[in-house]
Design an enzyme around this catalytic site. Structure first.
Site, PDB file in Angstrom:
ATOM      1  N   LYS A  22       0.703  -1.182   0.286  1.00  0.00           N
ATOM      2  CA  LYS A  22      -0.021  -0.100  -0.059  1.00  0.00           C
ATOM      3  C   LYS A  22       0.866   1.182  -0.012  1.00  0.00           C
ATOM      4  CE  LYS A  22      -1.663   1.759   4.137  1.00  0.00           C
ATOM      5  NZ  LYS A  22      -1.341   3.121   4.188  1.00  0.00           N
ATOM      6  N   ASN A  23       1.840   1.328   0.731  1.00  0.00           N
ATOM      7  CA  ASN A  23       2.740   2.409   1.191  1.00  0.00           C
ATOM      8  C   ASN A  23       3.790   2.602  -0.018  1.00  0.00           C
ATOM      9  OD1 ASN A  23       1.060   3.011   3.123  1.00  0.00           O
ATOM     10  ND2 ASN A  23       2.578   2.464   4.806  1.00  0.00           N
ATOM     11  N   CYS A 126      -5.302  13.068  12.858  1.00  0.00           N
ATOM     12  CA  CYS A 126      -5.410  11.792  12.780  1.00  0.00           C
ATOM     13  C   CYS A 126      -5.070  11.034  14.135  1.00  0.00           C
ATOM     14  CB  CYS A 126      -3.987  11.495  11.784  1.00  0.00           C
ATOM     15  SG  CYS A 126      -3.582   9.537  11.764  1.00  0.00           S
ATOM     16  N   ARG A 131       0.617  14.420  13.293  1.00  0.00           N
ATOM     17  CA  ARG A 131       0.918  14.414  11.843  1.00  0.00           C
ATOM     18  C   ARG A 131       0.924  15.885  11.068  1.00  0.00           C
ATOM     19  NH1 ARG A 131      -1.345   8.856   9.621  1.00  0.00           N
ATOM     20  NH2 ARG A 131       0.731   8.979   8.154  1.00  0.00           N
ATOM     21  N   ASP A 316       4.538   0.426  12.079  1.00  0.00           N
ATOM     22  CA  ASP A 316       3.218   0.157  11.437  1.00  0.00           C
ATOM     23  C   ASP A 316       3.219  -1.624  11.854  1.00  0.00           C
ATOM     24  OD1 ASP A 316       3.314   1.913   8.445  1.00  0.00           O
ATOM     25  OD2 ASP A 316       2.968   2.377  10.267  1.00  0.00           O
ATOM     26  N   ARG A 408      -8.553  -0.476   4.453  1.00  0.00           N
ATOM     27  CA  ARG A 408      -8.067   0.538   3.895  1.00  0.00           C
ATOM     28  C   ARG A 408      -6.404  -0.242   3.377  1.00  0.00           C
ATOM     29  NH1 ARG A 408      -7.247   5.690   6.821  1.00  0.00           N
ATOM     30  NH2 ARG A 408      -6.219   6.088   4.931  1.00  0.00           N
TER      31      ARG A 408
HETATM   32  C1  EPZ Z   1       4.300   7.249   6.296  1.00  0.00           C
HETATM   33  O1  EPZ Z   1       3.381   8.170   6.746  1.00  0.00           O
HETATM   34  C2  EPZ Z   1       3.421   5.774   6.243  1.00  0.00           C
HETATM   35  N1  EPZ Z   1       2.168   6.172   5.574  1.00  0.00           N
HETATM   36  C3  EPZ Z   1       2.799   5.508   7.574  1.00  0.00           C
HETATM   37  O2  EPZ Z   1       2.261   4.277   7.510  1.00  0.00           O
HETATM   38  C4  EPZ Z   1       4.087   5.207   8.504  1.00  0.00           C
HETATM   39  O3  EPZ Z   1       3.708   4.944   9.806  1.00  0.00           O
HETATM   40  C5  EPZ Z   1       5.017   6.290   8.421  1.00  0.00           C
HETATM   41  O4  EPZ Z   1       5.191   6.766   7.022  1.00  0.00           O
HETATM   42  C6  EPZ Z   1       6.257   5.989   9.296  1.00  0.00           C
HETATM   43  O5  EPZ Z   1       6.835   4.891   9.021  1.00  0.00           O
HETATM   44  C7  EPZ Z   1       2.241   5.926   4.012  1.00  0.00           C
HETATM   45  O6  EPZ Z   1       3.380   5.642   3.469  1.00  0.00           O
HETATM   46  C8  EPZ Z   1       1.066   6.322   3.160  1.00  0.00           C
HETATM   47  P1  EPZ Z   1       6.285  10.154   8.431  1.00  0.00           P
HETATM   48  P2  EPZ Z   1       4.267   9.601   6.795  1.00  0.00           P
HETATM   49  O7  EPZ Z   1       6.231  11.648   7.517  1.00  0.00           O
HETATM   50  O8  EPZ Z   1       4.689   9.829   5.620  1.00  0.00           O
HETATM   51  C9  EPZ Z   1       6.535  13.732  11.849  1.00  0.00           C
HETATM   52  C10 EPZ Z   1       0.130   2.961   7.944  1.00  0.00           C
HETATM   53  O9  EPZ Z   1      -0.321   2.432   8.885  1.00  0.00           O
HETATM   54  N2  EPZ Z   1       6.327  14.736  10.823  1.00  0.00           N
HETATM   55  O10 EPZ Z   1       7.780   9.687   8.204  1.00  0.00           O
HETATM   56  O11 EPZ Z   1       2.822  10.492   7.288  1.00  0.00           O
HETATM   57  C11 EPZ Z   1       5.130  12.848  12.024  1.00  0.00           C
HETATM   58  O12 EPZ Z   1       4.199  13.274  12.670  1.00  0.00           O
HETATM   59  C12 EPZ Z   1       0.627   4.508   7.828  1.00  0.00           C
HETATM   60  O13 EPZ Z   1       0.256   2.569   6.757  1.00  0.00           O
HETATM   61  C13 EPZ Z   1       6.347  16.121  11.297  1.00  0.00           C
HETATM   62  O14 EPZ Z   1       6.656  16.416  12.245  1.00  0.00           O
HETATM   63  O15 EPZ Z   1       4.981   9.434   8.089  1.00  0.00           O
HETATM   64  C14 EPZ Z   1       5.750  11.634  12.720  1.00  0.00           C
HETATM   65  O16 EPZ Z   1       5.877  11.914  13.955  1.00  0.00           O
HETATM   66  C15 EPZ Z   1       0.451   4.979   9.163  1.00  0.00           C
HETATM   67  N3  EPZ Z   1       6.289  17.042  10.107  1.00  0.00           N
HETATM   68  C16 EPZ Z   1       7.087  11.309  11.857  1.00  0.00           C
HETATM   69  O17 EPZ Z   1       7.527  12.876  11.591  1.00  0.00           O
HETATM   70  C17 EPZ Z   1       5.967  16.724   8.906  1.00  0.00           C
HETATM   71  O18 EPZ Z   1       6.158  17.665   7.968  1.00  0.00           O
HETATM   72  C18 EPZ Z   1       7.282  10.348  10.773  1.00  0.00           C
HETATM   73  O19 EPZ Z   1       6.334  10.784   9.994  1.00  0.00           O
HETATM   74  C19 EPZ Z   1       5.970  15.293   8.438  1.00  0.00           C
HETATM   75  C20 EPZ Z   1       6.172  14.345   9.637  1.00  0.00           C
END
Ligand code: EPZ
Length: 429
Positions: A22-23, A126, A131, A316, A408
């Site tokens: 998915k990701n 969320c 996020r 995840d 999902r």
């Molecule tokens: C991706 O989300 C995945 N989603 C998530 O999977 C996964 O948990 C996550 O990466 C971490 O591995 C998809 O690929 C669609 P991040 P993403 O940006 O990109 C903070 C699932 O279950 N952050 O790596 O949104 C954020 O809040 C989903 O399939 C900021 O502060 O995650 C988090 O604490 C859930 N500012 C951390 O960084 C930003 O601008 C990592 O988030 C962006 C992120």
């Protein structure tokens, strides 16, 4: 609303075909906006999120063609999407759509890179954490974009196109890295991305973009270089297998006992998780067809795990591991470092008789001899499947409510588990 009914206590025996990730699928579909030619994606999972993204891309003028059944096709084959963004007729991604799926916010990068403008709704809250998207916005500004926040929308423009630059992420972000790579691919000049995410899905997207004519090197490492090009072409790409689905079924076997072959799974995509499953007492071996997981006589051993960006233990799989540890012989500790509110499954697991104590970002799990079935509520995608894993080992019946969360991200979950002997069925409506 659909529910899933499970009667636990049966070992899992057989084989499960792992679907496309998915990701990886979501950013790959979004990357189609970078070219006016057709991107063909194979091994695409049939998921609610994929269907929703098709609608979101359609709003920009993208056509998605799904070929009909072909001789030899089985439900295990992923499907193929022919995605064509020949003409982008609208550069606005509305709140009604983006609020349904956060990853759709990433359309801002290809829209801005190709059209010089984009207006994308902020994703909103969320269940698993605040996020924010501040780092994605920072990356685009580093490439010369002018960005305003207005009425809940990010309004971005790049008159004359984006320009190559240096992006250093203060923390690892998967979405930020996808956004930076897609934007830089069509920027004028070269871009260096430091402290980039190293998740396998990043490398899969970069691999596809390079097939489309991009010049990306270092994807999969924390330092990625992108040489911008004027135009990208179409390509054909097969989505890599889903490492989170792989880890989920591996933990289900570890939980119930049994012997299952995870067909098409690739160990290097989730080695840290496989090491933890082996540590917990199951046998994990790579085969020509995938990964074999078995647990015969021995019990489940406790572990200590902290989630981290790849190649660390994936957040995840945190909920699924917690479910497994509810029946361990002793005390386990799981620390969640990526999302600040990713313990929604704790209270639901407690309904099945689990003993879990939360202290800030650490959960302490006292293993119990047995769990007992009960009605439970799914809260988010990964939390919901942890309830399924616990229910597969619980005595009696469990009813999992709000399974739309599961749909999902897990393709044909009941079929795959019941083919391995689980007593699991979906109850519609
Ligand atoms: C991706 O989300 C995945 N989603 C998530 O999977 C996964 O948990 C996550 O990466 C971490 O591995 C998809 O690929 C669609 P991040 P993403 O940006 O990109 C903070 C699932 O279950 N952050 O790596 O949104 C954020 O809040 C989903 O399939 C900021 O502060 O995650 C988090 O604490 C859930 N500012 C951390 O960084 C930003 O601008 C990592 O988030 C962006 C992120």
């Amino acid at each position: 609303m659909d529910r899933i009914r499970i009667v636990g206590g049966r070992p899992l025996v057989g084989s499960i075909a792992i679907s496309g990730a998915k990701n990886a699928t979501l950013p790959l579909m979004i990357a189609s906006l970078l070219t006016d030619q057709t991107l063909v994606l194979d091994n695409v999972p049939r998921l609610a999120d994929v269907g929703l993204l098709q609608r979101i891309l359609g709003n920009h003028g993208v056509d998605v063609m799904v070929p009909g059944k072909r001789p030899g096709d089985t439900p295990d084959n992923g499907h193929t999407l022919h995605i064509s963004a020949a003409r982008i007729v609208d550069t606005t991604a509305p709140y009604e759509l983006v609020s349904k799926m956060r990853a759709s916010f990433w359309v801002i990068a290809p829209l801005l890179a190709r059209m010089g403008e984009a207006k994308v709704s902020l994703p909103g809250g969320c269940a698993i954490g605040t996020r924010p998207v501040d780092l994605l916005i920072m990356a685009l500004e580093r490439l010369g974009a002018k960005i305003d926040i207005d009425g809940g929308y990010v309004v971005a423009s790049a008159k004359g196109g984006l320009k190559g630059g240096e992006i250093r992420f203060p923390k690892v972000t998967v979405g930020g890295t996808h956004t930076a790579i897609m934007a830089a691919a069509l920027a004028n000049g070269s871009t260096l991305i430091e402290n980039a995410a190293r998740e396998p899905e990043i490398a899969d997207v970069a691999d596809c973009l390079n097939k489309m004519g991009a010049k990306i090197s270092g994807a999969g490492t924390s330092r990625i270089a992108v040489e911008g090009v004027a135009k990208l072409s179409g390509a054909r790409h097969s989505v890599l297998p889903d490492r989170i689905e792989t880890g989920t079924y591996a933990m289900a076997v570890a939980m119930t006992g049994g012997d299952v072959l995870l067909e098409g799974a690739r160990p290097e995509l989730l080695q840290s998780a496989l090491d933890v499953i082996a540590q917990s007492g199951s046998e994990v071996s790579a085969t020509n067809q995938g990964i074999r997981v078995s647990r015969k006589n021995g019990g489940i051993m406790p572990v200590e795990v902290t989630t981290a960006p790849f190649p660390g233990f994936p957040t995840d799989l945190q909920a699924q591991l917690m479910a497994l540890m509810t029946r361990a012989k002793g005390t386990s500790r799981i620390t969640e470092t990526i999302f600040e509110n990713r313990f929604m499954h704790v209270q639901e697991l407690a309904r099945l008789g689990a003993h879990i104590h939360l202290d800030g970002e650490t959960a302490t799990i006292e293993g119990v001899g047995k769990l007992k079935g009960a009605p439970v509520m799914a809260t988010d995608l990964r939390a919901s499947v942890s309830l399924v894993i616990a229910a597969l080992a619980a005595e009696g019946e469990t009813m999992v409510n709000r399974v739309y969360h599961l749909d999902r991200g897990f393709e044909r979950l009941e079929d795959k588990l019941s083919a391995c002997g689980a007593a699991i069925e979906r109850i519609s409506g």
